[in-house]
Design an enzyme around this catalytic site. Structure first.
Site, short mmCIF file in Angstrom:
data_model
loop_
_atom_site.label_atom_id
_atom_site.label_comp_id
_atom_site.label_asym_id
_atom_site.label_seq_id
_atom_site.Cartn_x
_atom_site.Cartn_y
_atom_site.Cartn_z
N GLY A 48 -17.37 0.51 4.66
CA GLY A 48 -16.26 -0.30 4.18
C GLY A 48 -15.57 0.41 3.04
N TYR A 50 -16.18 0.18 0.03
CA TYR A 50 -17.17 0.56 -0.98
C TYR A 50 -17.81 1.91 -0.67
CZ TYR A 50 -20.04 -1.28 2.78
OH TYR A 50 -20.60 -1.52 4.01
N LYS A 68 -26.87 3.08 -0.13
CA LYS A 68 -25.43 2.83 -0.21
C LYS A 68 -24.77 3.99 -0.94
CE LYS A 68 -22.34 -0.98 -1.55
NZ LYS A 68 -22.34 -2.36 -2.13
N ASP A 162 -18.72 -13.87 -4.41
CA ASP A 162 -18.36 -13.40 -3.06
C ASP A 162 -19.46 -13.75 -2.06
OD1 ASP A 162 -16.76 -12.30 -1.12
OD2 ASP A 162 -17.41 -10.24 -1.47
#
Length: 330
Positions: A48, A50, A68, A162
């Protein structure tokens, strides 16, 4: 020595012929590279704005992890969302919040890697692929665990901002649930009137005070999101769905009724509120969530999570004591 490891060491000053390091050894770079060497990438889990997330395994412990990869530049550093996520996850330690295991960064690198707990899938995937996800008992367990994680975050003065199915991870075998992605999280002071941006929370799960432009809001925005997630799990689809903010606002009004100052004292002062809004009558909650028609406790909890006035909305602590969860085992 393994050729792969020898090649890695040579990159940072290892002289193969002498089997020793050169005087110009790049210790900082070597340390970062060796940290990454601890983990074996097994495949991509998602991507994404990010960055990219890979499934990985610790070479020493064989523990499965999620890594990540986020962008980092010498000029701009880490993004605000990455800094928020790192600082939040380093502070929070709870069974229902994903844990940050390691941070891999190099001095001259263009990326930072966050090593996180691995769970099988997110809640969206779980709902789409596991038949047991539709069972009311299973739904109770998932909602209970989300509330536990959110209560802990709120106790530490952090609101997530979120919450959505994609940011809730599920361990299928053990029924574990963990909240993830704290990129929009922020600290708050209880009872403090501080202005925050309303451009938070993915649209379907965004509380009405955000849609109506409230400059000051509280951790109650997370509880509205929990209510939306609960209803979606029971109905198999989002309760409020639109591609625009005004469209979503009207979807909410159509179902819960157009709010008035009688039910929401601060309503007239909100930036995007208008007396010209259509006047919808509220529909009974059992019509909105038919599977709870014979479950008064479930209807009561959902109604209190989806209360218009954030000051009247149930808190995470209160929700955990709600009779709908009586007898639920996690």
């Amino acid at each position: 020595m393994q050729p792969e490891l020898a090649s890695l060491l040579a990159k940072f000053g290892w002289q193969i012929e002498e089997a020793a390091f050169a005087s110009t050894l790049d210790l900082a770079g070597l340390k970062g590279a060796m940290q990454k060497y601890k983990y074996i990438k097994l495949g991509q889990l998602g991507s994404g704005s990010y960055g990219v997330v890979h499934k990985a395994m610790n070479r020493e412990t064989h523990e499965l992890l999620a890594i990540k990869k986020v962008a980092h530049s010498a000029e701009h550093g880490l993004s605000d969302s990455t800094i928020r996520e790192i600082s939040t996850l380093r502070e929070l330690c709870h069974d229902n919040i994903v844990r940050l295991k390691d941070i891999i960064a190099t001095v001259n690198g263009h990326h930072v890697h966050l090593v996180l707990e691995f769970l099988d899938c997110d809640l969206r995937q779980y709902l789409d692929t596991n038949p047991q996800a539709s069972e009311i008992g299973r739904i109770k367990s998932i909602v209970l665990q989300i509330l536990r994680g959110i209560r802990y975050a709120h106790m530490n003065s952090i609101m997530h901002r979120d919450l959505k199915p994609q940011n809730v991870l599920v361990g299928v075998a053990k029924g574990q649930v963990k909240i993830t992605d704290f990129g929009l999280a922020r600290c708050f002071l209880p009872n403090a009137d501080r202005a925050y941006t309303e451009r938070v929370v993915t649209l379907y799960y965004r509380a009405p005070e955000l849609l109506l432009g409230a400059p000051c809001y509280s951790a109650a925005v997370d509880l509205w999101s929990v209510g939306c997630i609960m209803a979606e799990m029971i109905n198999f689809e989002p309760l409020f769905k639109s591609d625009t903010e005004i469209g979503l606002l009207f979807r909410i009004f159509e179902r819960l009724g157009t709010p008035t100052p009688d039910v929401w004292r601060d309503l007239p002062g909100l930036a995007h509120f208008s007396d010209e809004f259509p006047n919808f009558r509220p529909r009974p909650m059992h019509e909105l969530v038919p599977r709870l028609a014979n479950d008064p406790h479930g209807l009561d909890l959902l109604s209190r999570l989806l209360a218009y006035d954030p000051n009247r909305r149930i808190t995470a602590r209160q929700a955990l004591d709600h009779p709908w969860f009586q007898g639920v085992t996690v």
